[in-house]
Motif scaffolding. Structure first.
Motif, mmCIF file in Angstrom:
data_model
loop_
_atom_site.group_PDB
_atom_site.id
_atom_site.type_symbol
_atom_site.label_atom_id
_atom_site.label_comp_id
_atom_site.label_asym_id
_atom_site.label_seq_id
_atom_site.Cartn_x
_atom_site.Cartn_y
_atom_site.Cartn_z
ATOM 1 N N LYS A 4 0.826 -1.213 0.000
ATOM 2 C CA LYS A 4 0.000 0.000 0.000
ATOM 3 C C LYS A 4 0.859 1.261 0.000
ATOM 4 O O LYS A 4 0.450 2.291 -0.520
ATOM 5 C CB LYS A 4 -0.879 0.024 1.247
ATOM 6 C CG LYS A 4 -1.771 -1.191 1.327
ATOM 7 C CD LYS A 4 -3.197 -0.777 1.547
ATOM 8 C CE LYS A 4 -4.122 -1.905 1.197
ATOM 9 N NZ LYS A 4 -5.295 -1.429 0.505
ATOM 10 N N PRO A 16 -0.863 -3.420 8.143
ATOM 11 C CA PRO A 16 -1.782 -2.820 7.176
ATOM 12 C C PRO A 16 -1.099 -2.272 5.915
ATOM 13 O O PRO A 16 -1.774 -1.910 4.974
ATOM 14 C CB PRO A 16 -2.384 -1.663 7.977
ATOM 15 C CG PRO A 16 -1.290 -1.241 8.884
ATOM 16 C CD PRO A 16 -0.551 -2.500 9.253
ATOM 17 N N THR A 17 0.225 -2.201 5.933
ATOM 18 C CA THR A 17 0.892 -1.572 4.788
ATOM 19 C C THR A 17 1.104 -2.554 3.643
ATOM 20 O O THR A 17 1.407 -2.163 2.539
ATOM 21 C CB THR A 17 2.279 -1.052 5.193
ATOM 22 O OG1 THR A 17 3.051 -2.177 5.632
ATOM 23 C CG2 THR A 17 2.200 -0.013 6.298
ATOM 24 N N GLY A 75 3.651 1.680 8.764
ATOM 25 C CA GLY A 75 3.009 2.841 8.153
ATOM 26 C C GLY A 75 3.528 4.191 8.626
ATOM 27 O O GLY A 75 3.062 5.227 8.162
ATOM 28 N N SER A 76 4.496 4.185 9.574
ATOM 29 C CA SER A 76 5.143 5.437 9.980
ATOM 30 C C SER A 76 6.647 5.258 9.868
ATOM 31 O O SER A 76 7.325 5.082 10.874
ATOM 32 C CB SER A 76 4.818 5.803 11.423
ATOM 33 O OG SER A 76 3.452 5.918 11.609
ATOM 34 N N TYR A 125 6.736 9.201 2.419
ATOM 35 C CA TYR A 125 5.985 7.959 2.428
ATOM 36 C C TYR A 125 4.740 8.201 1.580
ATOM 37 O O TYR A 125 3.956 9.112 1.862
ATOM 38 C CB TYR A 125 5.600 7.593 3.861
ATOM 39 C CG TYR A 125 4.921 6.259 3.996
ATOM 40 C CD1 TYR A 125 5.428 5.132 3.365
ATOM 41 C CD2 TYR A 125 3.776 6.127 4.768
ATOM 42 C CE1 TYR A 125 4.803 3.903 3.498
ATOM 43 C CE2 TYR A 125 3.149 4.902 4.911
ATOM 44 C CZ TYR A 125 3.667 3.788 4.265
ATOM 45 O OH TYR A 125 3.053 2.585 4.387
ATOM 46 N N ILE A 154 6.523 14.749 10.565
ATOM 47 C CA ILE A 154 5.341 14.398 9.798
ATOM 48 C C ILE A 154 4.672 13.217 10.463
ATOM 49 O O ILE A 154 5.308 12.219 10.753
ATOM 50 C CB ILE A 154 5.713 14.018 8.349
ATOM 51 C CG1 ILE A 154 6.400 15.199 7.690
ATOM 52 C CG2 ILE A 154 4.491 13.586 7.560
ATOM 53 C CD1 ILE A 154 7.150 14.851 6.449
ATOM 54 N N LYS A 155 3.433 13.353 10.727
ATOM 55 C CA LYS A 155 2.738 12.296 11.453
ATOM 56 C C LYS A 155 1.831 11.557 10.476
ATOM 57 O O LYS A 155 0.943 12.145 9.865
ATOM 58 C CB LYS A 155 1.919 12.950 12.575
ATOM 59 C CG LYS A 155 1.244 11.958 13.464
ATOM 60 C CD LYS A 155 1.840 12.011 14.845
ATOM 61 C CE LYS A 155 1.239 10.906 15.700
ATOM 62 N NZ LYS A 155 2.032 10.616 16.846
ATOM 63 N N TYR A 156 2.101 10.297 10.340
ATOM 64 C CA TYR A 156 1.260 9.521 9.441
ATOM 65 C C TYR A 156 0.177 8.835 10.232
ATOM 66 O O TYR A 156 0.364 7.749 10.760
ATOM 67 C CB TYR A 156 2.104 8.501 8.676
ATOM 68 C CG TYR A 156 3.008 9.186 7.707
ATOM 69 C CD1 TYR A 156 2.527 9.581 6.469
ATOM 70 C CD2 TYR A 156 4.301 9.482 8.048
ATOM 71 C CE1 TYR A 156 3.335 10.258 5.592
ATOM 72 C CE2 TYR A 156 5.127 10.162 7.173
ATOM 73 C CZ TYR A 156 4.642 10.547 5.948
ATOM 74 O OH TYR A 156 5.434 11.217 5.079
ATOM 75 N N GLU A 211 -2.641 8.082 9.043
ATOM 76 C CA GLU A 211 -3.445 7.256 8.144
ATOM 77 C C GLU A 211 -2.499 6.472 7.247
ATOM 78 O O GLU A 211 -1.395 6.904 6.961
ATOM 79 C CB GLU A 211 -4.324 8.153 7.248
ATOM 80 C CG GLU A 211 -5.197 9.148 7.976
ATOM 81 C CD GLU A 211 -6.420 8.523 8.594
ATOM 82 O OE1 GLU A 211 -6.661 7.321 8.360
ATOM 83 O OE2 GLU A 211 -7.134 9.232 9.323
ATOM 84 N N ASN A 212 -2.957 5.359 6.799
ATOM 85 C CA ASN A 212 -2.214 4.656 5.779
ATOM 86 C C ASN A 212 -2.209 5.509 4.521
ATOM 87 O O ASN A 212 -3.265 5.948 4.076
ATOM 88 C CB ASN A 212 -2.913 3.317 5.497
ATOM 89 C CG ASN A 212 -2.088 2.462 4.552
ATOM 90 O OD1 ASN A 212 -1.515 2.960 3.593
ATOM 91 N ND2 ASN A 212 -2.046 1.184 4.836
ATOM 92 N N PRO A 213 -1.032 5.793 3.970
ATOM 93 C CA PRO A 213 -1.005 6.707 2.833
ATOM 94 C C PRO A 213 -1.795 6.160 1.639
ATOM 95 O O PRO A 213 -2.205 6.911 0.764
ATOM 96 C CB PRO A 213 0.467 6.822 2.487
ATOM 97 C CG PRO A 213 1.085 5.609 3.053
ATOM 98 C CD PRO A 213 0.286 5.250 4.261
ATOM 99 N N ALA A 214 -1.985 4.876 1.641
ATOM 100 C CA ALA A 214 -2.744 4.305 0.542
ATOM 101 C C ALA A 214 -4.157 4.876 0.513
ATOM 102 O O ALA A 214 -4.833 4.889 -0.500
ATOM 103 C CB ALA A 214 -2.807 2.799 0.676
#
Lengths: 246, 200, 701
Positions: free
Chosen positions: A62, A153-154, A196-197, A211, B2-4, B6-9
């Protein structure tokens, strides 16, 4: 003077307001459109099909870490963040992002000499990153023990430490030399996108890393080594399930 | 940083705002980060794609309400009157009061902007400041404009305290005689312009 | 034994005389001295006898790093190199040089905290370190080559990721004003000729191992981010140099140059630095541009990017691309450096055809750094160039040189500011050719002696920055009043201390500095405005002690004292406070050895006192106040004869400085009459054995 504990609290205070503002801003007004979250917990890439061996098609990744080399300043904080925050040690040789090896002379090394890249050449430092390959995934296909699996989840391709037997077959298979081997535990490791981070992205003081949604870069980025296609016979037979021999 | 969260997808290029009020907040914050004060008309133009005078009443009314809500619901969004009475908007999270003051002064009297800046520096740090500083944002004066301002200042009583000193490298510094003696100002200017580079 | 993180755990000892290579346990032998200069001083106290001269085989060179080198702690890239200092005059005493680059990290990854070099090889050699495998190799093929070629040749053997610390022709030819250099542009002065005297051309290191972090990794990550949040730009300047939307303050003298409209112009495509809000940790690397800081606005368009040490987000080395310099002078079009290295070439000249902020100035920098960084010539913090200007413009060079040699230089080019003059001068320094080249390469002290000039004349000239013992001041009364002067009395070369200057130059208004000073040193009176000095007070003495201890602490832990300490920050919501426990938090989490700030400061004092003890032992006198801690005359002199403490003067009152030294010695627990530490003071910091030895020699007060 602040005590250690106070120090941490002040970190939150020091960084807090902007972090929060950013965090809020995303949630507040960036309405996500189009794509919905797919639950992947039950997904198993190796679903047996018709007794012809395991299906080796992996769910697409993803996300992906990409870089902008002109921004890279060669500090290697990405490599350090990768290993310190994930492995508890500063060990760039097992970092899943590779900067040090291109830093002095560029990807062609000394063979390009001062006409090359890096600090000794034109200054450009290339970051080597895992492409989270689409099918066929060279490292996963090469693993005789199916230790490289998709991790939600990635959907990053990750090394299952329990299964890895340390044979290094995956290292030979990756055209970009992104599989690393940790001599401390005799296991392979690779970029798993930090759930995901990605730590490397957070750590870059020059904003050279991002990312992003996964895109297929396998055809964009030149390989570092000639690819050795390594596939175990069991998996090879499953290729025939889809790629019928004429 | 930068705070992710959410899943960038799941992130898409197409961004929709929950409502107009959030869009206004976003615009003001982005403006502040880049050092820009927004006027109401400018926000309206950029968000609605039309001039506030020409926009239809209903859209204008919705906009006014959204703006009001933006200020009420987001403590960082501030409204401030400019020299001519026009209202300006900024986010204090990204733009501090000193910068806002400079921007507002700039819209007023440029002579006063230079004089007040020189006085501030002479009083609080204390130090003279190089003329070239006024070429930087947010001042953005050209060389000619600065010279013209100084020429005009010489003729006005209000600016009698603004003095200049020239370093051995030929750089002109300004200071206020209300806060710095000529001797001290010239020593500090020499230190900033020459001395500190000889003591790297 | 308890297992520690941070340290690699081994110290490598290489004897070049008998080619014996051995390993020592860092923890067992050196933990009480942390690393870096601490290990260096310990080796010299224990092993190098008084009376040893720099080029004797009995002299040693200690390359040492600390528990934070190679980790993610910000600004950990410096290697401390300890040896008997060849430019220290009239008698060589212990000194340290510090180089950044990738060497420190690579050494740790190879598994070592330090390398002790001893003896002398019978022919040129280089040392190869690839993890556990250490060999002494023939250097016949690289002897006589520059640093750049040497690095390329050895990288071919060890691989392109190796870090090579090499000397150039200057070091080989035993020119005291010479450096050892690694990673293209990172040098340590003074050490080159000592390596040359041992026939040691280079140390090449490749490490593939790791450094374990003892503490919880989430805690470590949080601490690192906390530390990053306190960083400013280079030299810990915490306000931007022009007004920025986010900033309450600005300071045109700040090294925080980033702004809207400023861009790395030679990057392809161009990259704008932007305003660089301090809360955005992903933009720290854009804050600093030392080429633009030193060379002016013109440098922006030639800037490729920032560069610097492993693990440091500040990037104080700036990479610039000057095609015109390449075309005119046949040098590479790209170069990088900071500070002294960047300014090396241009500092010889008094003027340039297009002024001091023009392109010729930039080209002179390029020529100077490419030559000096290849031949391996040292500037002694600019003293080389200041001496050169004085000697030329006062006609001394003409007097001292034979007519033939004098005419062999194109002085018309020099006076006009033509950078090609450097091609005439620098090789002659590196190869000791002719009287001028030879004399300049000696360093100020021995040079003056050779030419029958009086050192006291040098001590009178306020423009020369000369301090004592062959070396200049390094941040003294020009900005930090009495505290700066005290600090400059303490070492055997230029003081290299930035703890004090980085605070007073941080760009915050005086009122804010005073508030912070009160919290750190107990009184707002510890700091004055630049050139607005007030009489001595105890706060200044405390600040001096604190600054010196922080310097040694940083040099031993491997934190950059050019960047620290972090007691002020750019964060308004912290009231611009930094945190002076950051070192102890990093140390504790990295090593697993819990130490408070006070405990770590005690170790720093131990290290600093050991330096003092070695100096006393080797000078064979306890009369430090009279014979060592001296202050040049120009400190007390004002060209305009204004009274002291007049705003706009930086000169000080001799009587007040006597009081200042009294108060400093008292803060340190040293004897006020002699300036020598007492038995009790040594004992308190854990150096009772040192005290006993000094007592035996009659060197205690």
């Amino acid at each position: 003077m602040d005590t250690q504990k106070d120090g941490y609290e002040t970190t939150e205070k020091g960084l807090g307001s902007l972090l929060e503002a950013r965090f809020m801003s995303r949630r507040d007004f960036l309405k996500l459109s189009g794509i919905s979250v797919i639950a992947l917990t039950a997904l198993n890439p190796f679903i047996a099909r018709g007794g012809a061996g395991p299906l080796i098609i992996m769910e697409q990744a993803k996300g992906l870490v990409i870089s902008e080399p002109t921004r890279c300043v060669g500090c290697r904080r990405c490599e350090l963040a990768c290993t310190e925050y994930n492995d508890g040690k500063a060990k760039p040789s097992i970092a899943r992002i590779k900067v040090g090896r291109n830093m002095n002379f560029g990807p062609k090394g000394l063979y390009a000499s001062q006409n090359g890249q890096g600090n000794w050449g034109n200054g450009l430092i290339i970051q080597d990153l895992c492409k989270q390959c689409p099918h066929p995934v060279p490292c996963a296909d090469a693993c005789p023990n199916d230790a490289i699996v998709v991790s939600p989840p990635t959907n990053a391709r990750v090394v299952d430490k329990e299964k890895c037997i340390g044979c290094k077959m995956c290292q030979k298979a990756c055209p970009w030399e992104m599989m690393v081997f940790d001599s401390d535990n005799n296991k392979a490791t690779k970029c798993f996108l930090c759930k995901g981070s990605p730590k490397c992205v957070e750590a870059c003081p020059a904003g050279a890393l991002s990312y992003v949604n996964w895109v297929d870069l396998t055809r964009e980025v030149p390989p570092r080594i000639a690819q050795v296609v390594v596939t175990s016979p069991e998996k090879g037979s499953s290729c025939n399930t889809c790629h019928k021999k004429r | 940083m930068i705070k992710y969260d959410e899943n960038p997808a799941n992130l898409s290029e197409t961004r929709q705002y929950e409502d107009l009020s959030m869009a206004i907040v976003y615009k003001i914050r982005e403006g502040s980060k880049a050092g820009r004060l927004y006027q109401k008309d400018e926000i309206y133009l950029e968000l609605m794609g039309e001039d506030i005078q020409e926009g239809d009443d209903e859209r204008r009314k919705a906009f006014e309400e959204a703006l009001k809500r933006a200020i009420e619901e987001h403590s960082d969004i501030k409204e401030v009157p400019g020299a001519g009475g026009a209202l300006f908007y900024y986010s204090e999270e990204y733009m501090g009061e000193p910068y806002v003051r400079l921007l507002l002064q700039k819209q007023g009297d440029p002579l006063l902007l230079i004089a007040e800046t020189v006085r501030d520096n002479s009083a609080s740090y204390p130090r003279p400041i190089p003329l070239n500083m006024f070429k930087n944002p947010p001042f953005d004066f050209s060389e000619e404009e600065i010279i013209e301002c100084l020429r005009q200042m010489e003729t006005k009583d209000l600016f009698r305290d603004i003095a200049r000193t020239v370093t051995s490298a030929g750089t002109v510094f300004l200071y206020s005689t209300s806060h710095l003696t000529p001797d001290y100002a010239s020593m500090l200017a020499e230190w900033f312009d020459v001395g500190q580079f000889e003591n790297p | 034994m308890k297992k520690y993180g941070g340290w690699a755990g081994k110290v490598l000892r290489v004897n070049l005389s008998d080619r014996k290579i051995s390993i020592e346990d860092t923890i067992e032998k050196y933990r009480d001295f942390l690393g870096g200069t601490g290990i260096g001083y310990k080796v010299f106290w224990d092993e190098v006898l008084p009376g040893t001269k720099p080029f004797d085989p009995e002299n040693k060179i200690v390359f040492a790093v600390g528990p934070l080198a190679g980790t993610g702690a910000p600004c950990n890239g410096r290697t401390a190199i300890t040896t008997l200092w060849p430019t220290c005059w009239p008698k060589a005493l212990i000194g340290t040089g510090h180089m950044g680059g990738n060497f420190a990290a690579e050494l740790k990854y190879a598994g070592y905290d330090a390398i002790i070099i001893e003896g002398k090889a019978n022919k040129p050699v280089w040392i190869s370190i690839v993890d556990e495998k250490v060999t002494i190799n023939d250097a016949g093929h690289i002897w006589g080559q520059g640093i750049r070629r040497t690095t390329i040749e050895l990288s071919r053997i060890l691989g392109s990721e190796a870090s090579v610390a090499a000397i150039g022709q200057a070091g080989e030819n035993l020119v005291p004003m010479s450096v050892v250099m690694n990673s293209y542009s990172h040098s340590a002065g003074g050490v080159g000729a000592v390596m040359g005297s041992k026939n040691l051309k280079a140390i090449a290191v490749r490490g593939t191992g790791g450094i374990s972090i003892a503490g919880n990794r989430e805690e470590w990550e949080r601490l690192i981010k906390y530390h990053l949040s306190l960083l400013g730009a280079n030299n810990q300047h915490v306000v931007p140099n022009s007004p920025q939307p986010w900033a309450e303050f600005y300071d045109p003298a700040s090294r925080w140059l980033a702004s809207k409209g400023r861009a790395w112009g030679a990057s392809s495509p161009v990259i704008e630095t932007g305003p660089c809000d301090p809360r955005d940790l992903n933009r720290i690397a854009y804050r600093t541009n030392n080429a633009a800081f030193y060379l002016g606005e013109i440098a922006w368009k030639y800037t490729v990017r920032g560069s610097g040490c492993t693990g440091c987000p500040i990037r104080c080395h700036t990479m610039i691309k000057i095609p015109s310099a390449a075309a005119k002078y046949g040098i590479p079009e790209i170069g990088m450096n900071t500070c002294g290295g960047l300014n090396f070439g241009r500092s010889f000249f008094r003027n340039f055809p297009d002024g001091m902020r023009g392109l010729t100035n930039v080209e002179a920098c390029m020529v100077g750094m490419h030559m000096a960084d290849d031949y391996g010539i040292w500037c002694n913090y600019g003293q080389l160039q200041r001496d050169f200007q004085k000697l030329y413009y006062e006609g001394i060079i003409k007097n001292k040189l034979g007519e033939k040699e004098f005419k062999s230089y194109s002085w018309d080019k020099y006076e006009k500011g033509d950078p090609s003059f450097l091609f005439e001068l620098l090789p002659r320094i590196a190869f000791k050719e002719g009287e001028l080249g030879t004399a300049l390469g000696l360093g100020t002290g021995a040079h003056l002696e050779r030419w029958g000039l009086s050192e006291s004349e040098w001590k009178k000239d306020p423009k020369l920055n000369y301090w004592k013992m062959g070396h200049p001041k390094h941040h003294s009364n020009e900005e930090v009043g009495q505290c700066g002067v005290i600090i400059n009395t303490q070492y055997n070369r230029d003081a290299q201390c930035h703890s004090h200057t980085n605070f007073v130059r941080n760009g915050l208004p005086l009122e804010v500095q005073k508030r912070l000073a009160e919290e750190i040193w107990g009184t707002p009176d510890a700091v004055d405005g630049v050139g607005a000095y007030t009489p001595m007070n105890v706060g200044k003495a405390r600040m001096a002690k604190w600054s010196l201890l922080r310097k040694e602490l940083h040099d031993s832990l491997s934190l950059c004292n050019w960047m620290g300490p972090w007691v002020a920050s750019p964060l308004k919501n912290r009231n611009y406070r930094g945190d002076d426990t950051i070192e102890s938090m990093l140390y504790t989490l990295a090593t697993g050895d819990r130490k408070s700030r006070e405990e770590l400061d005690l170790i720093a004092e131990r290290i600093f006192l050991l330096h003092r003890a070695i100096t006393i032992r080797d000078m064979n006198t306890k009369e430090m106040r009279k014979e060592h801690d001296t202050i040049p005359d120009w400190v007390f002199y004002d060209p305009q004869k204004r009274p002291v403490y007049t705003k706009g003067t930086i000169h000080l009152d001799p009587k007040d400085m006597e009081l200042a030294m009294d108060m400093f010695y008292q803060e340190m627990g040293w004897d006020r009459t002699t300036g020598a530490p007492t038995y009790e003071t040594y004992r308190k910091v854990g150096l009772e054995e040192v005290a006993k030895e000094l007592k035996k020699r009659g060197l205690l007060p």
